[in-house]
Write an enzyme that holds these catalytic residues in place. Structure first.
Site, short mmCIF file in Angstrom:
data_model
loop_
_atom_site.label_atom_id
_atom_site.label_comp_id
_atom_site.label_asym_id
_atom_site.label_seq_id
_atom_site.Cartn_x
_atom_site.Cartn_y
_atom_site.Cartn_z
N HIS A 71 20.94 36.21 -24.57
CA HIS A 71 21.42 35.43 -23.42
C HIS A 71 21.46 36.25 -22.13
O HIS A 71 21.56 35.68 -21.04
CB HIS A 71 22.79 34.80 -23.72
CG HIS A 71 23.95 35.75 -23.72
ND1 HIS A 71 24.51 36.25 -24.88
CD2 HIS A 71 24.67 36.28 -22.70
CE1 HIS A 71 25.53 37.03 -24.58
NE2 HIS A 71 25.65 37.07 -23.26
N ASP A 79 21.08 36.00 -31.19
CA ASP A 79 21.41 36.43 -29.83
C ASP A 79 20.99 37.88 -29.60
O ASP A 79 21.73 38.68 -29.01
CB ASP A 79 22.91 36.26 -29.55
CG ASP A 79 23.21 36.31 -28.04
OD1 ASP A 79 22.27 36.16 -27.25
OD2 ASP A 79 24.39 36.52 -27.69
N GLY A 115 29.58 41.03 -18.73
CA GLY A 115 28.82 42.21 -18.33
C GLY A 115 28.69 43.22 -19.45
O GLY A 115 27.78 44.04 -19.46
N ASN A 116 29.64 43.18 -20.41
CA ASN A 116 29.54 44.02 -21.60
C ASN A 116 28.50 43.48 -22.58
O ASN A 116 28.09 44.20 -23.51
CB ASN A 116 30.88 44.11 -22.34
CG ASN A 116 31.79 45.19 -21.80
OD1 ASN A 116 32.84 44.90 -21.23
ND2 ASN A 116 31.40 46.44 -21.99
N SER A 117 28.08 42.24 -22.41
CA SER A 117 27.15 41.62 -23.35
C SER A 117 25.89 42.46 -23.51
O SER A 117 25.25 42.85 -22.53
CB SER A 117 26.75 40.23 -22.86
OG SER A 117 27.82 39.33 -22.97
#
Length: 208
Positions: free
Chosen positions: A67, A97, A175-177
């Protein structure tokens, strides 16, 4: 652990052109009343999103969340030492993901991969990434594995989507994704993907 892992983490910015209409779409049942109105003139806007990733090969392969780069026309990667590259998306799997992107660079520092099956509830973990954008890039937070095998109903998920998340109380924010969740040996055991929060910010429940 932080000294070992941070050089393997990257800041990712993706951008794409979004079409926005000059006026709102008219419901079909009202369309006959507006035939004299001029047609919509969409204008192109540049939408940017940011996330994290981690290097898995010395010649430029990087793992992140699907994503983070989904639909992106341009993907930019910045390293801890401030070098910046344009990346290309090699492959993406929405059901897990996970996405693989590549930059044309060498002599990089790949992250060590661990065994998530061997991890246990209560073990200490670190999350490394770029919460809330580039102003807080390469942030390290700590916590424990709170639970394993969690299932989540995420946006755009399907019956084939991954349902085996590691829950952690290490602080994870937007933002850590795509960044790594690592054990006390500095080995990646998960990819930080989601949080459970009514506000959209960290409340103690992160998932990798």
């Amino acid at each position: 652990i932080a000294d070992r892992v941070r050089p393997s983490v990257v800041y990712i910015e993706s951008s794409q052109r979004a079409q926005s209409a000059d006026r709102r779409a008219i419901p079909p049942e009202f369309a006959p009343f507006f035939r004299q109105m001029p047609p919509n003139h969409p204008r192109s806007q540049l939408e940017r999103a940011s996330g994290s990733g981690f290097i898995v090969s010395a010649d430029g392969d990087i793992l992140t969340n699907a994503h983070v780069v989904d639909g992106a026309e341009r993907v930019t990667v910045r390293l801890l030492d401030h070098r910046q590259y344009t990346a290309r998306v090699i492959g993406s799997d929405p059901t897990t993901d996970v996405a693989l992107i590549h930059i044309d660079a060498d002599h990089l520092t790949p992250a060590a991969l661990g065994n998530s099956d061997a991890s246990r509830v209560g073990e200490w973990v670190l999350a490394v990434g770029n919460p809330l954008g580039e102003n807080l890039s390469f942030t390290v937070t700590s916590g424990i594995i709170s639970a394993k095998g969690r299932s989540l109903q995420l946006p755009n998920s399907s019956e084939r989507s991954i349902q085996d998340f590691i829950q952690t109380d290490a602080a994870i924010n937007p933002g850590n994704s795509g960044g790594p969740l690592v054990n006390v040996r500095g080995e990646v055991i998960g990819i930080n993907s989601a949080i459970a929060s009514e506000t959209g910010f960290y409340t103690g429940y992160g998932f990798a």
